[in-house]
Motif scaffolding. Structure first.
Motif, short mmCIF file in Angstrom:
data_model
loop_
_atom_site.label_atom_id
_atom_site.label_comp_id
_atom_site.label_asym_id
_atom_site.label_seq_id
_atom_site.Cartn_x
_atom_site.Cartn_y
_atom_site.Cartn_z
N ILE A 78 0.70 -1.15 0.08
CA ILE A 78 0.00 -0.01 -0.06
C ILE A 78 0.86 1.12 0.13
CG2 ILE A 78 -1.76 1.16 1.38
CD1 ILE A 78 -2.71 -1.08 2.51
N ILE A 79 0.68 2.19 -0.89
CA ILE A 79 1.21 3.43 -1.06
C ILE A 79 0.37 4.70 -0.40
CG2 ILE A 79 2.54 4.95 -2.50
CD1 ILE A 79 4.08 2.30 -1.84
N PRO A 80 0.71 5.70 0.27
CA PRO A 80 2.02 5.68 0.86
C PRO A 80 2.06 4.55 1.98
CG PRO A 80 0.64 7.41 1.47
CD PRO A 80 -0.04 6.90 0.36
N GLY A 81 1.04 4.13 2.51
CA GLY A 81 1.04 3.23 3.54
C GLY A 81 1.76 3.54 4.93
N LEU A 82 2.06 2.54 5.61
CA LEU A 82 2.81 2.82 6.75
C LEU A 82 3.80 1.63 7.04
CD1 LEU A 82 1.56 0.63 8.89
CD2 LEU A 82 -0.05 2.37 9.25
N GLY A 83 4.11 0.87 6.06
CA GLY A 83 4.93 -0.36 6.12
C GLY A 83 4.40 -1.44 6.57
N ASP A 84 5.15 -2.40 7.22
CA ASP A 84 4.28 -3.59 8.06
C ASP A 84 4.10 -3.35 9.14
OD1 ASP A 84 4.12 -6.30 9.30
OD2 ASP A 84 5.35 -7.18 7.40
N PHE A 85 2.87 -3.42 9.44
CA PHE A 85 1.85 -2.91 10.88
C PHE A 85 2.21 -3.83 11.93
CE2 PHE A 85 -1.25 -2.90 13.79
CZ PHE A 85 -1.71 -1.77 14.10
N GLY A 86 2.54 -5.11 11.61
CA GLY A 86 2.79 -6.24 12.56
C GLY A 86 4.22 -6.22 12.94
N GLU A 87 5.18 -5.88 11.91
CA GLU A 87 6.68 -5.68 12.42
C GLU A 87 6.66 -4.29 13.15
OE1 GLU A 87 9.18 -7.45 11.65
OE2 GLU A 87 7.91 -8.97 11.01
#
Length: 242
Positions: free
Chosen positions: A228-237
């Motif tokens: 997903i862009i811009p997203g927020l990266g890997d939520f779980g990580e």
């Protein structure tokens, strides 16, 4: 978890639609009509700016993402049907209000979806929680069910399906498929997520037009890696890894 039931003495059986004043149905003609977003206020955008920032500390990420999750869960509850209920106040007066129509449960898509369970428990005491693990089958590249555990009476409950990110929609579509196999009608499922890509919303809404989607923010789209862009990266990580 049991919500307040209708007044036993009442013979009224008309179902009242739950209020939706705080949630806006998306006006994007390219998205399905079952998609709803939180009001896009400056405060909400500020919260998302914090959790999107790669420099945000894990502690701040937890705190501010939890704030958004609680807003989303509260909004999900606004979409549950209610029935008329008459009660008596401490002054001896009668009050004609409403009570929730039935029981609910949360179902989190592992592992990131577990992060949303606390927000649900904060507003719904003793709520039952189910779990579902879906991962991509490397041979078929399709979502595959690896594990599920639900309340025994889930077919009689309204289900809040929890997963923070909706990218292609594959995992969410598979999760609803599994819930339907366990007797839950599609219209009794409300899918709640923090960030969604238009592609995933379209895929999900086309497959399950009667399942409502409550999302906090609709992003630009997916890149070539389906991120997903811009997203927020890997939520779980970002949630679980120090």
């Amino acid at each position: 978890m049991s919500f307040a039931s209708p007044n036993p003495s009442s013979t009224t059986t008309i179902t009242i639609s739950a209020p939706q004043a705080t949630c806006a149905q998306t006006k994007d003609k390219n998205l399905p009509p079952n998609v709803f977003t939180l009001p896009q206020t400056a405060q909400l955008e500020a919260l998302y700016t914090i959790i999107r920032d790669k420099e945000t500390s894990r502690g701040d990420f937890l705190f501010y993402s939890d704030r958004i999750i609680r807003l989303l869960v509260e909004e999900g509850l606004n979409h549950l049907p209610v029935l008329p209920r008459v009660i008596e106040t401490p002054t001896g007066s009668k009050y004609e209000g409403v009570g929730f129509e039935g029981k609910i449960c949360g179902v989190s898509i592992l592992r990131a979806g577990e992060a949303m369970e606390a927000g649900l428990r904060e507003v719904c005491r003793s709520v039952r929680i189910g779990k579902i693990l879906i991962q991509r089958d490397e041979e078929t590249t399709q979502p595959k069910l690896f594990y599920s555990k639900f309340p025994s009476d889930i077919a009689k409950r309204y289900v809040l399906l929890l997963d923070p990110m909706l990218a292609t929609g594959g995992s969410a579509i598979k999760a609803v498929e599994v819930l339907i196999e366990h007797g839950v009608p599609a219209e009794r499922i409300i899918f709640i997520n923090l960030i969604a890509a238009p592609e995933g919303l379209l895929n999900f809404g086309t497959r399950y037009p009667t399942t409502k989607v409550i999302t906090g923010w609709i992003d630009q789209g997916l890149n070539e890696k389906a991120y997903i862009i811009p997203g927020l990266g890997d939520f779980g990580e970002r949630r679980y890894c120090v």
